[in-house]
Design a protein around this motif. Structure first.
Motif, PDB file in Angstrom:
ATOM      1  N   LYS A 309       0.813  -1.233   0.000  1.00 37.73           N
ATOM      2  CA  LYS A 309       0.000   0.000   0.000  1.00 37.73           C
ATOM      3  C   LYS A 309       0.841   1.275   0.000  1.00 37.73           C
ATOM      4  O   LYS A 309       0.405   2.305   0.487  1.00 37.73           O
ATOM      5  N   THR A 310       2.050   1.195  -0.530  1.00 39.24           N
ATOM      6  CA  THR A 310       2.884   2.399  -0.567  1.00 39.24           C
ATOM      7  C   THR A 310       2.921   2.998  -1.962  1.00 39.24           C
ATOM      8  O   THR A 310       3.570   3.998  -2.196  1.00 39.24           O
ATOM      9  N   GLU A 311       2.248   2.333  -2.893  1.00 42.77           N
ATOM     10  CA  GLU A 311       2.183   2.893  -4.242  1.00 42.77           C
ATOM     11  C   GLU A 311       0.744   3.279  -4.537  1.00 42.77           C
ATOM     12  O   GLU A 311      -0.178   2.693  -3.987  1.00 42.77           O
ATOM     13  N   VAL A 312       0.584   4.250  -5.390  1.00 44.00           N
ATOM     14  CA  VAL A 312      -0.762   4.668  -5.756  1.00 44.00           C
ATOM     15  C   VAL A 312      -0.858   4.801  -7.275  1.00 44.00           C
ATOM     16  O   VAL A 312       0.152   4.813  -7.973  1.00 44.00           O
ATOM     17  N   ARG A 313      -2.090   4.861  -7.744  1.00 44.81           N
ATOM     18  CA  ARG A 313      -2.301   5.153  -9.153  1.00 44.81           C
ATOM     19  C   ARG A 313      -3.357   6.249  -9.234  1.00 44.81           C
ATOM     20  O   ARG A 313      -4.437   6.100  -8.661  1.00 44.81           O
ATOM     21  N   PHE A 314      -2.998   7.333  -9.880  1.00 46.91           N
ATOM     22  CA  PHE A 314      -3.968   8.419 -10.030  1.00 46.91           C
ATOM     23  C   PHE A 314      -4.781   8.190 -11.293  1.00 46.91           C
ATOM     24  O   PHE A 314      -4.232   7.831 -12.332  1.00 46.91           O
ATOM     25  N   ARG A 315      -6.082   8.455 -11.190  1.00 50.70           N
ATOM     26  CA  ARG A 315      -6.883   8.313 -12.403  1.00 50.70           C
ATOM     27  C   ARG A 315      -6.520   9.392 -13.416  1.00 50.70           C
ATOM     28  O   ARG A 315      -6.524   9.168 -14.608  1.00 50.70           O
ATOM     29  N   GLN A 316      -6.221  10.594 -12.895  1.00 49.92           N
ATOM     30  CA  GLN A 316      -5.857  11.699 -13.790  1.00 49.92           C
ATOM     31  C   GLN A 316      -4.421  12.106 -13.469  1.00 49.92           C
ATOM     32  O   GLN A 316      -4.189  13.168 -12.897  1.00 49.92           O
ATOM     33  N   SER A 317      -3.492  11.271 -13.872  1.00 49.61           N
ATOM     34  CA  SER A 317      -2.133  11.526 -13.397  1.00 49.61           C
ATOM     35  C   SER A 317      -1.546  12.815 -13.979  1.00 49.61           C
ATOM     36  O   SER A 317      -0.772  13.510 -13.337  1.00 49.61           O
ATOM     37  N   ARG A 318      -1.949  13.156 -15.194  1.00 47.82           N
ATOM     38  CA  ARG A 318      -1.454  14.393 -15.812  1.00 47.82           C
ATOM     39  C   ARG A 318      -1.879  15.613 -14.982  1.00 47.82           C
ATOM     40  O   ARG A 318      -1.099  16.511 -14.703  1.00 47.82           O
ATOM     41  N   ALA A 319      -3.156  15.612 -14.589  1.00 46.72           N
ATOM     42  CA  ALA A 319      -3.671  16.751 -13.831  1.00 46.72           C
ATOM     43  C   ALA A 319      -2.948  16.867 -12.485  1.00 46.72           C
ATOM     44  O   ALA A 319      -2.590  17.961 -12.038  1.00 46.72           O
ATOM     45  N   VAL A 320      -2.711  15.719 -11.849  1.00 47.56           N
ATOM     46  CA  VAL A 320      -2.015  15.734 -10.563  1.00 47.56           C
ATOM     47  C   VAL A 320      -0.591  16.244 -10.749  1.00 47.56           C
ATOM     48  O   VAL A 320      -0.103  17.089  -9.990  1.00 47.56           O
ATOM     49  N   HIS A 321       0.054  15.738 -11.774  1.00 47.06           N
ATOM     50  CA  HIS A 321       1.426  16.157 -12.061  1.00 47.06           C
ATOM     51  C   HIS A 321       1.499  17.669 -12.254  1.00 47.06           C
ATOM     52  O   HIS A 321       2.326  18.352 -11.640  1.00 47.06           O
ATOM     53  N   ASP A 322       0.611  18.195 -13.075  1.00 53.04           N
ATOM     54  CA  ASP A 322       0.674  19.624 -13.383  1.00 53.04           C
ATOM     55  C   ASP A 322       0.351  20.468 -12.151  1.00 53.04           C
ATOM     56  O   ASP A 322       0.966  21.503 -11.921  1.00 53.04           O
ATOM     57  N   PHE A 323      -0.597  19.999 -11.379  1.00 56.78           N
ATOM     58  CA  PHE A 323      -0.950  20.738 -10.165  1.00 56.78           C
ATOM     59  C   PHE A 323       0.248  20.804  -9.207  1.00 56.78           C
ATOM     60  O   PHE A 323       0.591  21.863  -8.676  1.00 56.78           O
ATOM     61  N   LEU A 324       0.898  19.671  -9.028  1.00 62.51           N
ATOM     62  CA  LEU A 324       2.058  19.648  -8.126  1.00 62.51           C
ATOM     63  C   LEU A 324       3.168  20.539  -8.666  1.00 62.51           C
ATOM     64  O   LEU A 324       3.754  21.348  -7.938  1.00 62.51           O
ATOM     65  N   TYR A 325       3.446  20.368  -9.942  1.00 60.28           N
ATOM     66  CA  TYR A 325       4.527  21.154 -10.539  1.00 60.28           C
ATOM     67  C   TYR A 325       4.250  22.645 -10.376  1.00 60.28           C
ATOM     68  O   TYR A 325       5.101  23.398  -9.915  1.00 60.28           O
ATOM     69  N   ARG A 326       3.035  23.057 -10.751  1.00 61.75           N
ATOM     70  CA  ARG A 326       2.724  24.492 -10.711  1.00 61.75           C
ATOM     71  C   ARG A 326       2.774  25.029  -9.279  1.00 61.75           C
ATOM     72  O   ARG A 326       3.319  26.090  -9.023  1.00 61.75           O
ATOM     73  N   SER A 327       2.223  24.281  -8.340  1.00 60.09           N
ATOM     74  CA  SER A 327       2.181  24.770  -6.955  1.00 60.09           C
ATOM     75  C   SER A 327       3.590  24.915  -6.390  1.00 60.09           C
ATOM     76  O   SER A 327       3.918  25.914  -5.744  1.00 60.09           O
ATOM     77  N   LEU A 328       4.429  23.916  -6.632  1.00 60.63           N
ATOM     78  CA  LEU A 328       5.780  23.962  -6.068  1.00 60.63           C
ATOM     79  C   LEU A 328       6.631  25.005  -6.789  1.00 60.63           C
ATOM     80  O   LEU A 328       7.400  25.738  -6.163  1.00 60.63           O
ATOM     81  N   HIS A 329       6.466  25.065  -8.087  1.00 62.79           N
ATOM     82  CA  HIS A 329       7.233  26.023  -8.861  1.00 62.79           C
ATOM     83  C   HIS A 329       6.922  27.450  -8.391  1.00 62.79           C
ATOM     84  O   HIS A 329       7.821  28.269  -8.195  1.00 62.79           O
ATOM     85  N   ALA A 330       5.638  27.695  -8.165  1.00 65.27           N
ATOM     86  CA  ALA A 330       5.234  29.035  -7.703  1.00 65.27           C
ATOM     87  C   ALA A 330       5.816  29.306  -6.313  1.00 65.27           C
ATOM     88  O   ALA A 330       6.317  30.403  -6.041  1.00 65.27           O
ATOM     89  N   ALA A 331       5.771  28.303  -5.461  1.00 61.43           N
ATOM     90  CA  ALA A 331       6.306  28.503  -4.109  1.00 61.43           C
ATOM     91  C   ALA A 331       7.797  28.804  -4.163  1.00 61.43           C
ATOM     92  O   ALA A 331       8.305  29.655  -3.433  1.00 61.43           O
ATOM     93  N   LEU A 332       8.494  28.101  -5.035  1.00 63.85           N
ATOM     94  CA  LEU A 332       9.946  28.266  -5.115  1.00 63.85           C
ATOM     95  C   LEU A 332      10.348  29.557  -5.806  1.00 63.85           C
ATOM     96  O   LEU A 332      11.474  30.031  -5.631  1.00 63.85           O
ATOM     97  N   ALA A 333       9.441  30.104  -6.599  1.00 57.35           N
ATOM     98  CA  ALA A 333       9.785  31.349  -7.301  1.00 57.35           C
ATOM     99  C   ALA A 333      10.192  32.409  -6.297  1.00 57.35           C
ATOM    100  O   ALA A 333      11.022  33.266  -6.585  1.00 57.35           O
ATOM    101  N   GLY A 334       9.662  32.333  -5.103  1.00 60.42           N
ATOM    102  CA  GLY A 334       9.999  33.300  -4.072  1.00 60.42           C
ATOM    103  C   GLY A 334      11.463  33.259  -3.675  1.00 60.42           C
ATOM    104  O   GLY A 334      11.964  34.183  -3.041  1.00 60.42           O
ATOM    105  N   THR A 335      12.168  32.201  -4.044  1.00 57.62           N
ATOM    106  CA  THR A 335      13.568  32.101  -3.624  1.00 57.62           C
ATOM    107  C   THR A 335      14.531  32.573  -4.706  1.00 57.62           C
ATOM    108  O   THR A 335      15.726  32.506  -4.543  1.00 57.62           O
TER     109      THR A 335
END
Ligand code: ADP
Ligand code: MG
Length: 611
Positions: A309-335
């Protein structure tokens, strides 16, 4: 398969089925710790106590104050596919508990001696059941307070084939620590402790109202101080947690805690999104640090991918990927450096990917131009040391105020023009621009300094010992138990590469001295990196002696001038001169080139001159 013709198909006995399942669910002691803690969480425990002995192979005990199991259900809890958590296919589609497969307890019971003691609040007394490699005892009354205690002893004792796959106690303990930490970070509201061979090495009270305290308990206050708070939400997805700034990036990916709906998981989609978000703020080879939780509709994610139970499968993996990327990228832009910031305002390099695609000029890379300059080691570039910069004409600062015209002319006829020429400028605090007899020289400051430092350290070691500088006040570092163990085990060996530290507590190390060449760098980070690396090592203490060079290289890399440290012309010239007399100066210790030549011919071609 015996060499008989008997190929009759038959059902396997339950005990064998459970042992087979245990191969996946109970791969090692840490997996038992994980399954038992998960059961406690599902029972709504507020306090969980973990005890282990001998890396978990002698004992794993997890005690909780959760809802308990009624006496009449104890035997059922140890039966395969018996669970209180799901009852239908719809439930499986929308899992909110940690467990759901009903196979952890029977699997563990099949490969060890297990004792399950439990009391539901209403019951007058506790009850107990035992299992010995699959054989259940009767249920008997016992004493105990509300909640459940599961004790697992002698793991794989009667299964030599599995027992031989157990690693050293140290390895198993490190794995257990990883599990306890990741769950502790995922569920700050639950108090948790881990006692290892009688010594409490991790303890954190419930931090329901102040999740930051949990992070401090587990990762130290340094992490929180150097982290960015991330909170983002979009289209049914939520992200919450902390990401470490690039300044606390690690040599190993060992501070990466990611949860999906508070379940610690490893996932490639997530890993890729995070790596991308960090790609333009991290040095090559450094690993970001983070503690993050993704909230997602349980129907959008399948956790029933693997028995662990340590692996998962997202039904919309693209959407999850983009959401994570955008959120973290925006957070890091501050640095990142903003317009008007001085180059020292931030240690992070700008986008590394912004190199033009049409980079096809006929550059000579270092090896062709300088040749193998194996001049003996003659001195070390150091921005603070009084190098013979002023006395030696080769160190002359061509742009020194007051004498702007006396710099050496870059003519081929001039014999004293050094191979790498003279520095003109420090571009973005990253690249040295220098002029030599062929044209323009571009130097990657960090890569070059790394090689120079590495070779200097090796030379010092080969000459006897690496001179160290003692710290006036020992630097105390909060580390993991595994890192503290490593400090203890490898202290002599670390000494031989110029780092003196000592374990000062279960999870504390103090640094007493460091190689003089490295003393001007970030000593704490250097020591942390080294300990992180050592903690991964299974080998004997002599291992470090054999791998000394690799470690010196890493140490040199971490100590080398970081991008955006603006150098003076004199400092740059000193580095150029040191490169010229350093063996293997054309590549950094990771094999990247340290400099390239852009000849006048190349420049002419670039501007279509003379065509
Ligand atoms: P699962 O967690 O997938 O249901 P397990 O084999 O881990 O399967 O546990 C079987 C059942 O035993 C659980 O469904 C639960 O009802 C009960 N149980 C196990 N551990 C505990 C605990 N610590 N407190 C209360 N009930 C527990
Ligand atoms: Mg379970």
């Amino acid at each position: 398969m015996p060499a008989s013709a008997d190929v009759t198909i038959r059902l396997l006995p339950d005990s064998l089925v459970n042992q087979i399942a245990a191969g996946e669910v109970v791969s090692r002691p840490a997996a038992i710790v994980k399954e038992l803690i998960e059961n406690s969480l599902d029972a709504n425990a507020t306090q969980i106590e973990v005890h282990t002995e001998n890396g978990g192979s002698a004992l794993v005990r997890v005690a909780d104050d959760g809802c308990g199991i009624p006496a009449g259900e104890l035997a059922l809890a140890l039966t395969r596919h018996a669970t209180s958590k799901i009852g239908s296919l719809d439930d499986l589609d929308c899992i909110s508990s940690m467990g759901f497969r009903g196979e952890a307890l029977p699997s563990i019971a099949a490969v060890a001696r297990l004792q399950l003691l439990s009391k539901v609040e209403m019951a007058g007394f506790a009850s107990m059941i035992k299992a010995d490699h699959g054989e259940l005892s009767d249920v008997s009354p016992a004493t105990g307070s509300a909640g459940t205690t599961v004790e697992v002893r002698d793991l794989f004792h009667r299964i030599p084939a599995r027992r031989k796959f157990l690693r050293s106690e140290r390895t198993e303990n490190a794995q257990i620590e990883e599990i306890v930490r990741s769950i502790a970070l995922a569920r700050p509201e639950v108090g948790i402790s881990w006692t290892r061979d009688g010594q409490c090495v991790l303890q954190s009270r419930s931090a329901e109202t102040n999740p930051e305290q949990r992070i401090i308990d587990i990762l130290g206050s340094g992490f929180v101080d150097s982290s960015l708070r991330v909170r983002a939400a979009a289209a049914g997805l939520g992200l919450d947690g902390w990401v470490g700034t690039p300044s606390i990036a690690r040599a190993q990916p060992d501070r990466q805690f990611f949860c999906v709906n508070r379940r610690p998981v490893r996932d490639r989609v997530v890993a890729h999104a995070v790596r991308q978000a960090f790609s333009d703020v991290l040095f090559h080879g450094r690993h970001p640090t983070f503690v993050l939780n993704l909230e997602i509709d349980p129907r959008e994610v399948d956790v029933n991918v693997h028995p662990g139970k340590t692996e998962v499968r997202f039904r919309q993996s693209r959407a999850v990927h983009d959401f994570l990327y955008r959120s973290l990228h925006a957070a890091l832009a501050g640095t990142r450096p903003r317009a008007g910031d001085g180059p020292d305002a931030d240690p992070t390099p700008p986008a590394a990917n912004s190199r033009p695609e049409s980079w096809h000029l006929g550059f000579r890379t270092a090896s062709s131009a300088i040749g193998e300059a194996s001049v003996p080691w003659g001195g070390l570039y150091s921005p603070t040391s009084a190098d013979p910069v002023d006395s030696d004409p080769a160190y002359a600062d061509p742009f020194r105020p007051g004498q702007p015209h006396d710099r050496p002319r870059p003519a081929a006829s001039q014999p004293e023009m050094p191979p790498l020429g003279f520095a003109l400028a420090h571009l973005h605090g990253i690249y040295i621009l220098a002029e030599n007899m062929h044209g323009l020289v571009l130097v990657d400051t960090h890569a070059a300094h790394e090689r120079v430092t590495f070779e200097a350290l090796k030379a010092q070691r080969d000459a006897g010992s690496i001179p160290v500088q003692r710290l006036l006040v020992p630097l105390r570092l909060a580390v993991s138990a595994a890192e503290a163990d490593a400090a203890e085990r490898f202290s002599d060996a670390a000494h031989s590469i110029g780092l003196e530290f000592a374990r000062t507590g279960p999870v504390e190390v103090s640094v007493h001295a460091i190689s003089s060449l490295l003393a001007s760098g970030n000593v704490g980070q250097l020591a942390r990196d080294l300990l992180g690396e050592l903690a991964q090592e299974q080998g004997d203490p002599h291992w470090l002696t054999r791998r000394q060079d690799a470690l010196l290289a890493n140490v040199a890399c971490r100590a080398a001038v970081r991008a955006h440290r603006q150098l003076t012309i004199a400092e740059m010239n000193a580095l150029l001169r040191d490169m010229e007399r350093t063996d293997r100066a054309n590549q950094c210790s990771h094999g990247r080139p340290t400099w390239v030549q852009l000849g006048i011919d190349d420049l002419d071609r670039l501007f279509l001159r003379g065509r």
